[in-house]
Design a protein around this motif. Structure first.
Motif, PDB file in Angstrom:
ATOM      1  N   PRO A  64       0.872  -1.203   0.047  1.00  0.00           N
ATOM      2  CA  PRO A  64      -0.046   0.034   0.163  1.00  0.00           C
ATOM      3  C   PRO A  64       0.824   1.190  -0.081  1.00  0.00           C
ATOM      4  O   PRO A  64       0.540   2.394  -0.481  1.00  0.00           O
ATOM      5  CB  PRO A  64      -0.710  -0.336   1.089  1.00  0.00           C
ATOM      6  CG  PRO A  64      -0.268  -1.164   2.171  1.00  0.00           C
ATOM      7  CD  PRO A  64       0.496  -2.086   1.304  1.00  0.00           C
ATOM      8  N   VAL A  65       1.964   1.363   0.626  1.00  0.00           N
ATOM      9  CA  VAL A  65       3.038   2.255   0.455  1.00  0.00           C
ATOM     10  C   VAL A  65       3.263   2.764  -0.862  1.00  0.00           C
ATOM     11  O   VAL A  65       3.354   3.490  -1.365  1.00  0.00           O
ATOM     12  CB  VAL A  65       3.971   2.083   1.635  1.00  0.00           C
ATOM     13  CG1 VAL A  65       5.022   3.378   1.430  1.00  0.00           C
ATOM     14  CG2 VAL A  65       3.429   1.832   2.752  1.00  0.00           C
TER      15      VAL A  65
ATOM     16  N   VAL B   6       2.405   5.907  -3.179  1.00  0.00           N
ATOM     17  CA  VAL B   6       3.457   7.006  -3.519  1.00  0.00           C
ATOM     18  C   VAL B   6       3.871   7.004  -5.113  1.00  0.00           C
ATOM     19  O   VAL B   6       3.753   7.975  -5.579  1.00  0.00           O
ATOM     20  CB  VAL B   6       4.846   6.569  -2.598  1.00  0.00           C
ATOM     21  CG1 VAL B   6       5.959   7.543  -3.291  1.00  0.00           C
ATOM     22  CG2 VAL B   6       4.472   6.881  -1.289  1.00  0.00           C
ATOM     23  N   THR B   7       3.635   5.755  -5.392  1.00  0.00           N
ATOM     24  CA  THR B   7       4.231   5.666  -7.175  1.00  0.00           C
ATOM     25  C   THR B   7       2.982   5.581  -7.865  1.00  0.00           C
ATOM     26  O   THR B   7       3.053   5.489  -9.172  1.00  0.00           O
ATOM     27  CB  THR B   7       5.319   4.730  -7.376  1.00  0.00           C
ATOM     28  OG1 THR B   7       4.452   3.309  -7.113  1.00  0.00           O
ATOM     29  CG2 THR B   7       6.312   4.859  -6.394  1.00  0.00           C
TER      30      THR B   7
ATOM     31  N   LEU C 111      11.599   6.483  -2.270  1.00  0.00           N
ATOM     32  CA  LEU C 111      11.047   7.291  -1.218  1.00  0.00           C
ATOM     33  C   LEU C 111      12.298   8.209  -0.690  1.00  0.00           C
ATOM     34  O   LEU C 111      11.928   9.530  -0.470  1.00  0.00           O
ATOM     35  CB  LEU C 111      10.460   6.456  -0.021  1.00  0.00           C
ATOM     36  CG  LEU C 111       9.575   5.474  -0.258  1.00  0.00           C
ATOM     37  CD1 LEU C 111       9.000   4.985   1.174  1.00  0.00           C
ATOM     38  CD2 LEU C 111       8.349   6.093  -0.930  1.00  0.00           C
ATOM     39  N   GLU C 112      13.370   7.789  -0.803  1.00  0.00           N
ATOM     40  CA  GLU C 112      14.438   8.902  -0.282  1.00  0.00           C
ATOM     41  C   GLU C 112      14.730   9.944  -1.323  1.00  0.00           C
ATOM     42  O   GLU C 112      14.826  10.909  -1.105  1.00  0.00           O
ATOM     43  CB  GLU C 112      15.948   8.068  -0.175  1.00  0.00           C
ATOM     44  CG  GLU C 112      17.093   8.705   0.196  1.00  0.00           C
ATOM     45  CD  GLU C 112      18.375   7.707   0.448  1.00  0.00           C
ATOM     46  OE1 GLU C 112      19.435   8.537   0.247  1.00  0.00           O
ATOM     47  OE2 GLU C 112      18.164   6.594   0.660  1.00  0.00           O
TER      48      GLU C 112
ATOM     49  N   ILE D 180       0.867   9.811   1.059  1.00  0.00           N
ATOM     50  CA  ILE D 180       0.344   8.831   1.918  1.00  0.00           C
ATOM     51  C   ILE D 180      -1.152   9.690   2.334  1.00  0.00           C
ATOM     52  O   ILE D 180      -2.260   8.826   2.493  1.00  0.00           O
ATOM     53  CB  ILE D 180       1.146   8.585   2.839  1.00  0.00           C
ATOM     54  CG1 ILE D 180       2.262   7.813   2.292  1.00  0.00           C
ATOM     55  CG2 ILE D 180       0.417   7.669   4.084  1.00  0.00           C
ATOM     56  CD1 ILE D 180       3.318   7.282   3.335  1.00  0.00           C
ATOM     57  N   ASP D 181      -1.202  10.693   2.695  1.00  0.00           N
ATOM     58  CA  ASP D 181      -2.352  11.418   3.282  1.00  0.00           C
ATOM     59  C   ASP D 181      -3.363  11.589   2.208  1.00  0.00           C
ATOM     60  O   ASP D 181      -4.404  11.399   2.718  1.00  0.00           O
ATOM     61  CB  ASP D 181      -2.099  12.875   3.469  1.00  0.00           C
ATOM     62  CG  ASP D 181      -0.922  12.915   5.007  1.00  0.00           C
ATOM     63  OD1 ASP D 181      -1.107  12.012   5.477  1.00  0.00           O
ATOM     64  OD2 ASP D 181      -0.333  14.082   5.242  1.00  0.00           O
ATOM     65  N   VAL D 182      -3.168  11.719   0.961  1.00  0.00           N
ATOM     66  CA  VAL D 182      -4.224  11.628   0.275  1.00  0.00           C
ATOM     67  C   VAL D 182      -4.900  10.184  -0.025  1.00  0.00           C
ATOM     68  O   VAL D 182      -5.918  10.026  -0.169  1.00  0.00           O
ATOM     69  CB  VAL D 182      -3.468  11.902  -1.461  1.00  0.00           C
ATOM     70  CG1 VAL D 182      -4.545  11.911  -2.492  1.00  0.00           C
ATOM     71  CG2 VAL D 182      -3.226  13.444  -1.281  1.00  0.00           C
ATOM     72  N   THR D 183      -3.850   9.379   0.123  1.00  0.00           N
ATOM     73  CA  THR D 183      -4.342   7.777   0.009  1.00  0.00           C
ATOM     74  C   THR D 183      -5.314   7.714   1.147  1.00  0.00           C
ATOM     75  O   THR D 183      -6.218   7.000   1.093  1.00  0.00           O
ATOM     76  CB  THR D 183      -3.298   7.064  -0.235  1.00  0.00           C
ATOM     77  OG1 THR D 183      -2.279   7.178  -1.411  1.00  0.00           O
ATOM     78  CG2 THR D 183      -3.654   5.390  -0.317  1.00  0.00           C
ATOM     79  N   LEU D 184      -4.854   7.790   2.283  1.00  0.00           N
ATOM     80  CA  LEU D 184      -5.562   7.669   3.427  1.00  0.00           C
ATOM     81  C   LEU D 184      -7.002   8.404   3.512  1.00  0.00           C
ATOM     82  O   LEU D 184      -8.131   7.759   3.714  1.00  0.00           O
ATOM     83  CB  LEU D 184      -4.835   8.117   4.769  1.00  0.00           C
ATOM     84  CG  LEU D 184      -3.591   7.228   5.166  1.00  0.00           C
ATOM     85  CD1 LEU D 184      -2.865   8.003   6.465  1.00  0.00           C
ATOM     86  CD2 LEU D 184      -4.170   5.966   5.571  1.00  0.00           C
ATOM     87  N   GLU D 185      -6.933   9.548   2.792  1.00  0.00           N
ATOM     88  CA  GLU D 185      -8.106  10.268   2.588  1.00  0.00           C
ATOM     89  C   GLU D 185      -9.220   9.330   1.738  1.00  0.00           C
ATOM     90  O   GLU D 185     -10.351   9.130   1.911  1.00  0.00           O
ATOM     91  CB  GLU D 185      -8.047  11.639   2.323  1.00  0.00           C
ATOM     92  CG  GLU D 185      -9.164  12.462   2.091  1.00  0.00           C
ATOM     93  CD  GLU D 185      -8.934  13.892   1.781  1.00  0.00           C
ATOM     94  OE1 GLU D 185      -9.950  14.522   1.175  1.00  0.00           O
ATOM     95  OE2 GLU D 185      -7.789  14.445   1.728  1.00  0.00           O
ATOM     96  N   ARG D 186      -8.615   8.870   0.692  1.00  0.00           N
ATOM     97  CA  ARG D 186      -9.408   8.264  -0.316  1.00  0.00           C
ATOM     98  C   ARG D 186     -10.073   6.706   0.538  1.00  0.00           C
ATOM     99  O   ARG D 186     -11.023   6.394  -0.048  1.00  0.00           O
ATOM    100  CB  ARG D 186      -8.705   7.786  -1.641  1.00  0.00           C
ATOM    101  CG  ARG D 186      -9.454   6.805  -2.511  1.00  0.00           C
ATOM    102  CD  ARG D 186      -8.608   6.667  -3.677  1.00  0.00           C
ATOM    103  NE  ARG D 186      -9.231   5.721  -4.601  1.00  0.00           N
ATOM    104  CZ  ARG D 186      -8.869   5.304  -5.906  1.00  0.00           C
ATOM    105  NH1 ARG D 186      -7.803   5.758  -6.468  1.00  0.00           N
ATOM    106  NH2 ARG D 186      -9.495   4.362  -6.488  1.00  0.00           N
ATOM    107  N   LEU D 187      -9.089   6.404   1.094  1.00  0.00           N
ATOM    108  CA  LEU D 187      -9.434   4.941   1.729  1.00  0.00           C
ATOM    109  C   LEU D 187     -10.561   5.284   2.877  1.00  0.00           C
ATOM    110  O   LEU D 187     -11.674   4.509   2.932  1.00  0.00           O
ATOM    111  CB  LEU D 187      -8.238   4.330   2.404  1.00  0.00           C
ATOM    112  CG  LEU D 187      -7.226   3.756   1.347  1.00  0.00           C
ATOM    113  CD1 LEU D 187      -5.936   3.277   2.343  1.00  0.00           C
ATOM    114  CD2 LEU D 187      -7.948   2.498   0.706  1.00  0.00           C
TER     115      LEU D 187
END
Length: 495
Positions: A453-454, A458-459, A471-472, A483-490
């Motif tokens: 899910p990470v 991100v990609t 990520l680095e 990640i915040d955008v993804t959490l909001e969609r979930l």
């Protein structure tokens, strides 16, 4: 071969349509043969068919040869002592030779109409006889000719084939014999005076002192006709009197075990250029269609091919074009590039029209950091775009199939835990890996399940470059924001 008898081969395509891989294989084998023997490659353009030939296709042929790195010693843009090298510029030569062949009795005028020819062919087929030209006009007397002329009949020029068998030793297939009943007299000049391939090809070979003709198996049936014409040309003083040695290359087979044709999508050279094959990768694979360096080596350089290439080692059996193997060989050549050369080779796919990001969004430093990782994973250069687009877009390209695969029940909780640990982590790949690993363990998951899910957050995709190095380079702020955008969609999907 000795310097007293230097090798001279020719590559003589017609400028019709886009170049195809079968044509490239023929060019490659001629080029390698010439280079192996320290000989000369003549690049000749057979453009006598005005209805099919085009200047655009002519330019495409030259561009293809330059892109492949198959240089020529005589021909367009290079010149040479036997020019011009475009047949459309040699019409006076062919007319003069045709007149000499007629005067010497090696050719004659044929007044048969198409209807008469077809009627006699059909009758021959019914009777089980060869259906080629039956020689009706071979020995016409002056009175009969005058009658045909008075009727207003037009005539073509036919070559008079010898009445004995023709035997030659093919450099690939060994000794071959053709009976005269199977090789009838054939046309060399149309009724409108335009020369046919059957004339211009041998005439140019004779005048350009070609010593070896390496070409496709589909032209094998025309070889006895050409040999007879070479011998006639020698008798009328055209060329140096030699008959080239022939080697007929095996068919290239495509899907369904059918001969690969220009209409097959996978035959188009442009397809491989657009996908980002390296010339050396594509040529390495095409060389294996009938030849090999050794039984246990598929990967080699053009220099190695040149040192080892012998036409006698070409296999006469049909060769099957295997796209997967072609891709695998290209991938190996990509990995063997020096890193700077790899970065430079990727450049066209990092800008318009291939790149989906704005030109000013491209970050050379970020790309350079990930290039070594990308180099070990690409099959073709065009793959680079989707592998690094997450670096240069405000939001990643969301692949819905990847989303469904990674965002299963529980993914939201894992992603929230990962965000918390990533926020506190030292922003180095190893520390980021430890953070996601710990988040996974918190939920009873191994790293592979925890990082899915990470990666998609991100990609945008489930596959790509190594996640933690990515990520680095992407940076803390952009990673956490995605990640915040993804959490909001979930969260929205859960409501």
């Amino acid at each position: 071969m000795t310097n007293a008898n230097p090798v001279r081969v020719r590559f003589c395509p017609s400028p019709t349509g886009n170049p195809h891989v079968g044509l490239v294989r023929t060019a490659l084998f001629n080029w390698a043969f010439a280079r192996h023997h320290g000989g000369t490659l003549v690049f000749r353009i057979e453009d006598t068919d005005a209805s099919r030939d085009s200047e655009e296709s002519y330019e495409a042929l030259l561009d293809a040869m330059r892109w492949l790195g198959l240089d020529w010693d005589e021909g367009p843009e290079v010149g040479g002592p036997h020019g011009p090298y475009r047949q459309s510029q040699r019409m006076d030569i062919y007319a003069e030779v045709a007149d000499k062949l007629l005067a010497a009795g090696h050719a004659y005028r044929c007044y048969c109409t198409q209807a008469e020819l077809e009627e006699r062919r059909e009758q021959a087929r019914k009777e089980g006889r060869p259906s080629g030209y039956d020689g009706r006009c071979r020995d016409l007397g002056p009175e009969r000719i005058a009658e045909f002329v008075a009727e207003g009949r037009s005539s073509i020029v036919r070559f008079r084939m010898p009445e004995e068998s023709i035997t030659f030793t093919d450099l690939v297939r060994g000794e071959l014999t053709f009976s005269p009943r199977d090789v009838p007299d054939f046309g060399i000049v149309r009724a409108n005076g335009a020369p046919l391939y059957t004339l211009v090809n041998p005439v140019d070979d004779a005048l350009m002192e070609i010593t070896h003709v390496l070409r496709g198996e589909d032209l094998l049936s025309s070889t006895p006709r050409q040999i007879a014409l070479y011998e006639a040309l020698a008798k009328i003083g055209v060329g140096n009197g030699g008959v080239p040695r022939f080697g007929h290359l095996p068919y290239v087979m495509g899907e369904g075990n059918k001969k690969l044709s220009k209409r097959d999508p996978q035959s188009s050279l442009n397809l491989y250029r657009e996908r980002g094959f390296l010339p050396e990768g594509l040529l390495n694979y095409l060389s294996l269609l009938g030849w090999s360096l050794s039984e246990d080596r598929d990967i080699f350089s053009l220099d190695e091919m040149v040192r080892a290439f012998e036409i006698s080692a070409v296999n006469a059996n049909p060769a099957r074009f295997d796209l997967k193997k072609c891709e695998a060989i290209n991938a190996t050549h990509l990995r063997e590039l020096p890193l700077d050369a790899f970065r430079e080779a990727c450049a066209p796919w990092l800008r318009e029209p291939f790149a989906p990001w704005a030109p000013e969004a491209f970050d050379q430093v970020a790309f350079d950091e990930l290039a070594p990782l990308a180099q070990t994973r690409l099959t073709v250069l065009s793959d680079i775009t989707a592998n690094v687009d997450f670096l240069f877009l405000d939001e990643p390209v969301r692949d819905e199939a990847s989303w469904k695969k990674a965002m299963k029940p529980g993914a939201r909780e894992v992603l929230a835990s990962a965000r918390e640990r990533l926020l506190a982590a030292d922003w180095k790949a190893e520390a980021l890996k430890e953070a996601v690993l710990a988040a996974g363990e918190e939920h009873g998951l191994k790293l592979g399940k925890a990082q899915a899910p990470v990666r998609v957050a991100v990609t945008g995709r489930t596959v790509g470059l190594p996640l933690f190095e990515s990520l680095e380079v992407l940076g803390r702020d952009r990673t956490l924001a995605r990640i915040d955008v993804t959490l909001e969609r979930l969260a929205q999907e859960a409501d």
